[in-house]
Design a protein around this motif. Structure first.
Motif, PDB file in Angstrom:
ATOM      1  N   GLU C 101      -5.939  -6.075   0.982  1.00  0.00           N
ATOM      2  CA  GLU C 101      -7.108  -6.620   0.462  1.00  0.00           C
ATOM      3  C   GLU C 101      -8.517  -5.761   0.988  1.00  0.00           C
ATOM      4  OE1 GLU C 101      -6.206 -10.733  -0.615  1.00  0.00           O
ATOM      5  OE2 GLU C 101      -7.483 -10.482   0.968  1.00  0.00           O
ATOM      6  N   ARG C 102      -9.035  -5.701   2.101  1.00  0.00           N
ATOM      7  CA  ARG C 102      -9.312  -5.108   2.693  1.00  0.00           C
ATOM      8  C   ARG C 102      -9.572  -3.293   1.720  1.00  0.00           C
ATOM      9  NH1 ARG C 102     -10.802  -4.362   8.395  1.00  0.00           N
ATOM     10  NH2 ARG C 102      -9.211  -5.922   8.791  1.00  0.00           N
ATOM     11  N   LEU C 103      -8.098  -2.749   2.166  1.00  0.00           N
ATOM     12  CA  LEU C 103      -7.933  -1.738   1.428  1.00  0.00           C
ATOM     13  C   LEU C 103      -8.086  -1.514  -0.161  1.00  0.00           C
ATOM     14  CD1 LEU C 103      -4.319  -0.127   3.874  1.00  0.00           C
ATOM     15  CD2 LEU C 103      -6.502   0.257   3.952  1.00  0.00           C
ATOM     16  N   ALA C 104      -8.310  -2.685  -0.233  1.00  0.00           N
ATOM     17  CA  ALA C 104      -8.437  -2.067  -1.783  1.00  0.00           C
ATOM     18  C   ALA C 104      -9.464  -1.581  -2.013  1.00  0.00           C
ATOM     19  CB  ALA C 104      -7.769  -3.180  -2.473  1.00  0.00           C
ATOM     20  N   ALA C 105     -10.802  -2.771  -1.173  1.00  0.00           N
ATOM     21  CA  ALA C 105     -12.325  -2.593  -1.740  1.00  0.00           C
ATOM     22  C   ALA C 105     -12.280  -2.105  -1.128  1.00  0.00           C
ATOM     23  CB  ALA C 105     -12.770  -4.239  -0.891  1.00  0.00           C
ATOM     24  N   ALA C 106     -12.147  -1.276   0.386  1.00  0.00           N
ATOM     25  CA  ALA C 106     -12.827   0.023   0.800  1.00  0.00           C
ATOM     26  C   ALA C 106     -12.138   0.577  -0.071  1.00  0.00           C
ATOM     27  CB  ALA C 106     -12.792   0.060   1.893  1.00  0.00           C
ATOM     28  N   HIS C 107     -11.300   1.334  -1.042  1.00  0.00           N
ATOM     29  CA  HIS C 107     -11.140   2.698  -1.761  1.00  0.00           C
ATOM     30  C   HIS C 107     -11.339   1.918  -3.016  1.00  0.00           C
ATOM     31  CE1 HIS C 107      -7.920   4.654   1.015  1.00  0.00           C
ATOM     32  NE2 HIS C 107      -7.220   3.237   1.082  1.00  0.00           N
ATOM     33  N   GLY C 108     -12.126   0.852  -3.910  1.00  0.00           N
ATOM     34  CA  GLY C 108     -12.538   0.887  -4.580  1.00  0.00           C
ATOM     35  C   GLY C 108     -13.917   1.461  -4.697  1.00  0.00           C
ATOM     36  N   ALA C 109     -14.448   0.769  -3.246  1.00  0.00           N
ATOM     37  CA  ALA C 109     -16.336   1.967  -3.337  1.00  0.00           C
ATOM     38  C   ALA C 109     -16.296   3.486  -3.680  1.00  0.00           C
ATOM     39  CB  ALA C 109     -16.304   0.655  -2.148  1.00  0.00           C
ATOM     40  N   TYR C 114      -5.902   3.253  -5.388  1.00  0.00           N
ATOM     41  CA  TYR C 114      -5.041   2.402  -4.186  1.00  0.00           C
ATOM     42  C   TYR C 114      -3.921   1.628  -4.417  1.00  0.00           C
ATOM     43  CZ  TYR C 114      -3.878  -1.162   0.053  1.00  0.00           C
ATOM     44  OH  TYR C 114      -2.810  -1.978   0.398  1.00  0.00           O
ATOM     45  N   VAL C 115      -2.576   2.079  -4.309  1.00  0.00           N
ATOM     46  CA  VAL C 115      -1.574   1.557  -4.520  1.00  0.00           C
ATOM     47  C   VAL C 115      -1.062   0.914  -3.261  1.00  0.00           C
ATOM     48  CG1 VAL C 115       1.424   2.435  -5.092  1.00  0.00           C
ATOM     49  CG2 VAL C 115      -0.693   2.778  -6.126  1.00  0.00           C
ATOM     50  N   SER C 116      -0.086  -0.110  -3.326  1.00  0.00           N
ATOM     51  CA  SER C 116       0.320  -1.086  -2.106  1.00  0.00           C
ATOM     52  C   SER C 116       1.325  -0.590  -2.811  1.00  0.00           C
ATOM     53  CB  SER C 116      -0.018  -1.865  -1.792  1.00  0.00           C
ATOM     54  OG  SER C 116       0.265  -2.794  -0.815  1.00  0.00           O
ATOM     55  N   ALA C 117       2.322  -0.350  -1.755  1.00  0.00           N
ATOM     56  CA  ALA C 117       4.033   0.298  -2.115  1.00  0.00           C
ATOM     57  C   ALA C 117       4.565  -0.335  -1.143  1.00  0.00           C
ATOM     58  CB  ALA C 117       3.621   1.388  -2.540  1.00  0.00           C
ATOM     59  N   PRO C 118       4.746  -0.594  -0.242  1.00  0.00           N
ATOM     60  CA  PRO C 118       6.205  -1.417   0.949  1.00  0.00           C
ATOM     61  C   PRO C 118       7.263  -1.433   0.012  1.00  0.00           C
ATOM     62  CG  PRO C 118       5.128  -2.984   0.597  1.00  0.00           C
ATOM     63  CD  PRO C 118       4.238  -2.755  -0.531  1.00  0.00           C
ATOM     64  N   VAL C 119       7.959  -1.000   1.239  1.00  0.00           N
ATOM     65  CA  VAL C 119       9.784  -0.969   0.554  1.00  0.00           C
ATOM     66  C   VAL C 119      10.624  -1.766   1.334  1.00  0.00           C
ATOM     67  CG1 VAL C 119       9.271   1.468   0.609  1.00  0.00           C
ATOM     68  CG2 VAL C 119      10.222   0.989   2.853  1.00  0.00           C
ATOM     69  N   PHE C 120      11.997  -2.406   0.908  1.00  0.00           N
ATOM     70  CA  PHE C 120      13.334  -2.965   0.701  1.00  0.00           C
ATOM     71  C   PHE C 120      13.958  -1.679   2.039  1.00  0.00           C
ATOM     72  CE2 PHE C 120      11.023  -6.242  -0.658  1.00  0.00           C
ATOM     73  CZ  PHE C 120      11.272  -7.615   0.531  1.00  0.00           C
ATOM     74  N   GLY C 121      14.476  -2.085   2.683  1.00  0.00           N
ATOM     75  CA  GLY C 121      15.831  -0.924   3.245  1.00  0.00           C
ATOM     76  C   GLY C 121      15.383  -1.227   4.525  1.00  0.00           C
TER      77      GLY C 121
END
Lengths: 292, 292, 292, 292
Positions: C101-109, C114-121
Motif C-alpha cells: 500500500e505504501r509503494l502504491a501511494a508513493a509511486h502514484g505521487a 505500479y503493478v503488484s504481481a507476486p507469483v506462485f511456483g
C-alpha cells in the motif's frame, strides 16, 4: 529529585501523583495537555513540550506503546536530544524487547543513564502506589532510580543489568495473566453451562490452589454479568501478546498459548470488543458455547 | 464408622491411614494385596475381595480411572451388588461426569447413598490429611459422609446435590492446574533462553500476582534441572484432560486450551515421558525451543 | 521493452532469463554482483547500482523480504527516486500488504505506474517460465506490464485494481500451501506409525480427492527419507505466514491455522531447521510422535 | 452374489441400488423400515431383522457410527451370530480403528471373512457408483468382496491385509478434507473481508496449485451465501475427527490440526449448527471476524 514525567494516562497520572507526594519536584507532560491539569493543581510544573520535561536529573516515561515511546525518545527535540549527560531515563512503559535494546544503546551513546522499569498493576493499584516494579539496568542507574521507583511501587525487583530483560519479564507476566483469564474463561463456560454457581466455584478455586490476586480479580470480572470496567484496554492486551510473541520469536521460543491468546484478541476486536477491558477475551469461550 | 476403603495407591493409602487415625474401623482392599500390608499393620482389617470391603456403613473408593471404578462398582460381587441398602458409597476417584451420572442412578435404584467427593492435592498432601474435598450429593448422603471427608481433608466444599457436578468441578480444576503448568513452562522457556535466572523469576511471580500454591509448587518442579518426582503420572494427566474434554463436549463447550494440553500429553507420552510426572508437559516448550 | 530486473535469487534469475528469451532488453542488478554473471553472459546488461537498472520503461523487483524491497524502492538513489515519470514498477516479491500500500501511494505521487504481481511456483517452475502470476493495479499499468508478465508465467490472474490485493491473495495462497504441508505431515505421521506405506498412501490420496500439484509435490518431499532440496527456505516460510497474520490482523480476521503454522516454523528454526526447505515443518508431527 | 445390505441412509441407499444394478441378489435392512421401500420396489428383498439380511454369501454394512455398527454385529441375533461360516462381512461404515480390530478378531474366531472397506464420496457420488473404496483384509476376503466393491465404486485401493488399516486411512482422509474446509474457510474470511471476489479467488486457486475436487467442491459450498445442502452432517464430522484423534492417541501421534478441528465442530454444534453440513465449520472464521 528534579524529575520529568511524560505520559499521563490512567497509569501515569497515578504514578506522577505518587512522585509528587513523595516530595519530588515533578514536571509533567502529556500530548493532550488537559490531562495534566489536575496534577498541576496539586503542585506539578507543566511542561509545554517533551524537551521541557527533560531538564532535570531524571525523566520517567509511561506511554501506551512502542510507537509513542519511540517518538518521545528519538523524535526531534525528544528525550535523547535534550536530556543532560548523566541524567536518567526511567522507562516504565510496557514496550518491546527490541525497542528497549535500542533505547539502551542510544542512551549509552549519549552518556545518559537508562533504567527499564515496567510495572505490574491496574490503575487503582498505580493510584495507591502499590505497583510491583520490574527493574533492570546498570547498577549506578538502578541506584539513581531508587527513590523514584520506591515512590510508585510497593516493591522493586531488580532482575538484570541488561535493561531489556525487565521488559521481557514484564511481557511474560502479562502473558501469564492473559493465560489465567483465558483458562478461567473456559472453566467458567464449562461449569456455568452445567448449572454450577460461578461465584461459589471461584470461591472454591481461590480458597484452595488458586489463592492469588490474579485469580480473584479476573475471576470476579468474568463471573459478573456485565462488561468489566476498562482497566486495561483490549487493544493493549493484543499489543502485549504480540510483543511477547515477537520477543519469543527473536529468541527462538514457540509460545503456543500466546498464539491462541493472540487469536482471541483479534476475534474480540473484530466482534465489537475494541472498547472493552482485555479480560473480555475470557468471555469468548462462553460465546462459542452458545451461552451469550 | 465401619468403613471399607478400596484403592490403596499413592493417594488412597494416605487417605485410608487418616481414616484409621480418626478412629474409624477401616477394612482395606487393593487388587495387589501387598499394598494393604502397612495399613493392616497399623490396625486396618484386610478384605480379600471387593465384596468383603462392602459390609459396613460406608465404602470409600479411590481408583485410578473410569475403568477400574466401573469394574469395582458394576462388576460381579461388586460394590453395587454387595453394599447394604442405606449404606454409603463415597467416590473420591477422579472419574468422568458420565460415569458419575451412571453411578448415581445405579446407587439410587439400589437404595444406596452416593456421594461424589474427588479431592485436590498430591500424595504428600493426602498423607497429611490436608486435601481439599469437592463433594456433591443428596443432603442426607453428604451428612453421612461428613466424618469421613473431615478425616481425609482440611476442608470440604459442597457444590451441588447432583453428584456428577463435583466431578466436573474436579476435572475443571485439574484442567486449570495443567494450564498453569503449560503457561509456566512457556514463560520459563522464554526467560530462560534469554538468560534470566529461573528461580529468581519465579520468586518475582509468586511474590506478586501469582502467589498461589499451584504456581509455587509447579514452578519449582519446572525450574529444577532434573525430572520431577512422580506425584501424579503423565498418563493420568492425559486421562483427566480427556475427561474434561469429554464432559465439555457433552455440554457443548469448546475448550481450546484443553485441546492444546491434550496434544502436549500425547507428545510427552510418545517421546519417552510415560513414566514422568504430569508436570513434564511444562518442559516441552523448552524442548521445542532447542534448549534440551 | 527496456526493463530493469532487481533481485537475482533462485526465483529472480529464472524470471530474468525468461524476459531475455522473450526478446526484452534486460538490465540486471543484484546486491552480490556475481549472481548477475550468467545472465550478462546470456545477453543482459549489468547495472552497477539500483539506479542504473531504473533508466528504462519498466523495472521488475524480486526481493527476499519487505526490508529489501523497502530499501530498493525508498532508499537513496532508489527506484522511487530514479524511475522516470510514467515508467512502470512490477513488484513480484512476496511482500506485505501494508508495504504494498505504501509503494502504491508513493509511486502514484511520483507519477510512476505500479503493478503488484507476486507469483506462485518454486525455482524450477520459474526457470521454465510456468509461474502463475497474481496481478493487481490500475488497468493502464496492468496493460503495460502484460508483455513482462507473459514472459515469466504461464498465466496471469488480474484480481483487482488495488495493487495490495494481489499481495493478500499471494499470502493467502502460501498460507494454504503451508496448511497442506502441515496436514499431510500429520496424516503421514499417523499412517506411517501404523505401518502403512507412505508412498502408496499418497498415491491413493492424489489419485482421488487430492489430485492437485501441491499434494503431489509436497507429499513426495515429505514421504522421502532425507531432507528436501531447498526450493523455499524455512525462514521465508515464517516470513510469509507472519505477513499473512499481520494482514489478517489489520483486517480483523483471526487465522488459527496460521498461528499454528507460525509456531511450527519457530519450532523448526529453533531446532536446527533454519537451512531447510519450508516443507520441513511437515516433519515435526513425526518428531513429536517419537518417530525420529 | 446373494448379499445383505444393512444401513440405508443417504450413502447406503445409493450403494445398495448399485449392487442391485450390477445384478446381485440384494436383501436390504434398515432400522426404520420405510427407508427400504424404494429399493424393494426396484427388486431388493426386504429383511425384517438384521439376521434376515445375513443368510447369504455376504453382507455389507453402512452405518452411521460405532455404536450402530457394534449393535448390528455384536447384538443378539446380530451379524456375528447369524452370518454363516465362510461368509463375508464388508464393513463400509466409517468406524474407529479400535472397533474394526475387534470386528476382525470376532469374525476370525467365528470363521467368517471380514473386509473393512470404507468409502470416499458424498451421497451423489454414492448414487452414481463413483465412490473410491479403501479396502483391507485377508487376500481371500478381498477377492470375495471384489464384485461388491466394483459395483459401488469407481476404484478400490487395497491398502493392507490388516482390516483396521483401511479405517485409519479413511479417517486420515476425512481429517485431510476437514483441513481443506477449515483452511479455505480462513482464507475466504481473509480475502472476503478485504473485498476480493470469493468466486474469482477460488477459480484462481483451483486453476493453479489447488486443482483437486476437494477444493472445488468445498470452495463452492463455502463461497455461496446460503447454507450448504447436508451431504455429510456436522455431528458425523465431529465423530470422525474424534475417531482420528482416538486412533492417533493409541498410536502415540499428536495431531494439533485435528484438535483445532474438533474445537470447531464443538463450537458449531453449540451455536446452532447441529443440522448443517460439516462444511459449516468453514464459516466460523468469517463469524469470528465479524462478517456474519
Amino acid at each position: 529529585m528534579q524529575v520529568g514525567f511524560i505520559g499521563l494516562g490512567q497509569m501515569g497520572a497515578g504514578m506522577a501523583r505518587n512522585l509528587l507526594k513523595a516530595g519530588h519536584a515533578v514536571t509533567v507532560y502529556n500530548r493532550t495537555p488537559a490531562k495534566a491539569d489536575a496534577l498541576v493543581a496539586e503542585g506539578a510544573a507543566r511542561a509545554a513540550t517533551v524537551a521541557d520535561a527533560c531538564r532535570g536529573e531524571a525523566v520517567v516515561t509511561m506511554l501506551a506503546n512502542d510507537q509513542a515511546a519511540e517518538e518521545v525518545v528519538f523524535g526531534p527535540h525528544g528525550l535523547l536530544a535534550t536530556l543532560p549527560r548523566g541524567a536518567l531515563h526511567v522507562s516504565a512503559s510496557t514496550i518491546g524487547v527490541e525497542l528497549s535494546e535500542r533505547l539502551a544503546a542510544a542512551h549509552g551513546a549519549a552518556g545518559q543513564l537508562y533504567v527499564s522499569a515496567p510495572v505490574f498493576g491496574r490503575p487503582d493499584v498505580a493510584a495507591a502506589g502499590h505497583l510491583f516494579v520490574v527493574a533492570a539496568g546498570a547498577a549506578s542507574a538502578i541506584a539513581a532510580a531508587g527513590p523514584l521507583l520506591d515512590a510508585v511501587g510497593q516493591r522493586t525487583f531488580t532482575v538484570s543489568d541488561i535493561p531489556a530483560r525487565a521488559n521481557l519479564v514484564k511481557l511474560s507476566g502479562n502473558f501469564l495473566i492473559a493465560c489465567v483469564i483465558e483458562s478461567l474463561g473456559e472453566a467458567l463456560a464449562l461449569v456455568g453451562k452445567a448449572g454450577i454457581d460461578k461465584t461459589q466455584y471461584l470461591d472454591l478455586l481461590t480458597s484452595t490452589l488458586f489463592g492469588a490476586p490474579v485469580y480473584k480479580n479476573y475471576g470476579r470480572l468474568l463471573a459478573e454479568p456485565g462488561d468489566a470496567p476498562v482497566g486495561f484496554a483490549a487493544p493493549l492486551g493484543l499489543k502485549d501478546i504480540k510483543l511477547a510473541l515477537s520477543a519469543a520469536e527473536a529468541l527462538g521460543v514457540p509460545l503456543p498459548l500466546a498464539s491462541l491468546l493472540r487469536d482471541r484478541f483479534v476475534t474480540l476486536l473484530a466482534t465489537g470488543g475494541a472498547d472493552q477491558d482485555w479480560s473480555a477475551i475470557g468471555r469468548l469461550a462462553a460465546r462459542d458455547s452458545g451461552q451469550s
